[in-house]
Design a protein around this motif. Structure first.
Motif, PDB file in Angstrom:
ATOM      1  N   SER A  49       0.892  -0.970  -0.165  1.00 20.51           N
ATOM      2  CA  SER A  49      -0.157   0.185   0.010  1.00 20.51           C
ATOM      3  C   SER A  49       1.093   1.298  -0.315  1.00 20.51           C
ATOM      4  O   SER A  49       1.703   1.288   1.013  1.00 20.51           O
ATOM      5  N   PRO A  50       0.142   2.312  -0.873  1.00 22.19           N
ATOM      6  CA  PRO A  50       1.159   3.715  -0.576  1.00 22.19           C
ATOM      7  C   PRO A  50       1.218   4.474   0.765  1.00 22.19           C
ATOM      8  O   PRO A  50       0.571   4.179   1.514  1.00 22.19           O
ATOM      9  N   SER A  51       2.227   4.872   0.747  1.00 17.13           N
ATOM     10  CA  SER A  51       2.904   5.367   2.218  1.00 17.13           C
ATOM     11  C   SER A  51       2.695   6.322   2.318  1.00 17.13           C
ATOM     12  O   SER A  51       2.065   7.528   3.067  1.00 17.13           O
ATOM     13  N   PHE A  52       2.440   7.242   1.298  1.00 18.34           N
ATOM     14  CA  PHE A  52       1.872   8.637   0.946  1.00 18.34           C
ATOM     15  C   PHE A  52       0.752   8.965  -0.176  1.00 18.34           C
ATOM     16  O   PHE A  52       1.031   8.790  -1.395  1.00 18.34           O
ATOM     17  N   VAL A  53      -0.132  10.105   0.943  1.00 22.29           N
ATOM     18  CA  VAL A  53      -1.330   9.990  -0.901  1.00 22.29           C
ATOM     19  C   VAL A  53      -1.598  11.504  -0.497  1.00 22.29           C
ATOM     20  O   VAL A  53      -1.494  12.212  -0.088  1.00 22.29           O
ATOM     21  N   VAL A  54      -2.261  11.594  -1.548  1.00 30.27           N
ATOM     22  CA  VAL A  54      -3.311  12.910  -1.812  1.00 30.27           C
ATOM     23  C   VAL A  54      -4.691  12.970  -2.149  1.00 30.27           C
ATOM     24  O   VAL A  54      -4.707  11.967  -2.396  1.00 30.27           O
ATOM     25  N   LYS A  55      -5.303  13.345  -0.854  1.00 28.17           N
ATOM     26  CA  LYS A  55      -6.953  13.836  -1.298  1.00 28.17           C
ATOM     27  C   LYS A  55      -7.097  14.499  -0.570  1.00 28.17           C
ATOM     28  O   LYS A  55      -6.963  15.280   0.889  1.00 28.17           O
ATOM     29  N   ASP A  56      -8.349  15.273  -1.163  1.00 33.98           N
ATOM     30  CA  ASP A  56      -9.776  16.324  -0.455  1.00 33.98           C
ATOM     31  C   ASP A  56      -7.977  17.384  -0.341  1.00 33.98           C
ATOM     32  O   ASP A  56      -8.240  18.361   0.420  1.00 33.98           O
ATOM     33  N   GLY A  57      -7.347  17.740  -1.338  1.00 35.71           N
ATOM     34  CA  GLY A  57      -5.454  18.776  -1.055  1.00 35.71           C
ATOM     35  C   GLY A  57      -5.344  18.060   0.152  1.00 35.71           C
ATOM     36  O   GLY A  57      -4.463  19.427   0.611  1.00 35.71           O
TER      37      GLY A  57
END
Length: 229
Positions: A49-57
């Protein structure tokens, strides 16, 4: 202009108007452009699973798998302003300044100075194969013969305050200023640390994934020619 980003970033700054040129967003609120991920577990498990994500800004450090989000460019003589919070259980995270050689410590951490965000310890320095000095070193770091910058040594340097962080779940504001071999840190307006004689004065910037979920709603960089009082 004394302040030097990377050549790419510096060219970008000069193309902007003077009022805009003072801020360079490290995180654009949309994706991870300008960054790369170094997560050792990905070496053997491409489906992790990704360790860093972008969500809702928001830029979100998921905490696990552990690793780092690292800028592609190097920077020198700058102020970082970030706003962050622990949306769930509090825990560990940090901003790494003057980062260079990856996986230099515990086959995980890049060579750098960490500005700690661990809950109730925000503003501590951690020496990661780089060193920095502060006033009252023995009191804040422990016996001198135990100091060091590698595994098994006393690498933590305590900050100057208690109680500067907001209640868990609320946003915190951290400001880090780096000029030549000096570093100053504020948390929610409180002056919490100052170091000098740092063994690095430029490098990449990294955000940690170190066990706890952390949200960032601001992460900007500004050139400086002097430290704030």
């Amino acid at each position: 202009m004394k302040t030097l980003f990377s050549l790419t970033s510096l060219a970008f700054v000069f193309l902007l108007s003077p009022s805009i040129a003072q801020q360079l967003p490290l995180f654009n609120g949309k994706d991870l452009s300008g960054w790369h991920v170094d997560v050792p577990e990905q070496d053997t498990n491409k489906n992790v699973s990704p360790s860093f994500v972008v969500k809702d800004g928001l830029l979100i450090s998921m905490g696990n798998p552990q690793g780092h989000l690292i800028t592609d460019d190097e920077y020198e003589n700058y102020r970082i302003t970030t706003e962050y919070r622990f949306p769930e259980a509090t825990g560990n995270c940090g901003i790494l300044i003057h980062a260079s050689t990856p996986r230099s410590l515990y086959k995980m951490f890049p060579k750098s100075i960490e500005v700690q965000m661990y809950h109730e310890n925000a503003g501590d320095f951690w020496c990661i194969v780089e060193n920095i000095e502060v006033d009252n070193m023995v009191e804040r770091r422990g016996p001198k013969e135990e100091w060091g910058v590698i595994e098994g040594k006393k690498r933590r340097i305590l900050n100057l305050t208690d109680g500067s962080e907001n209640t868990p779940g609320l946003w915190n504001r951290m400001v880090i200023e780096c000029l030549d071999n000096r570093v100053k840190v504020w948390v929610n307006g409180d002056f919490v640390n100052e170091g000098y004689n740092c063994t690095a004065s430029k490098g990449q910037i990294a955000v940690q994934a170190e066990g706890a979920k952390v949200e960032f709603r601001k992460l900007i960089l500004e050139p400086i020619t002097e430290l704030s009082e």
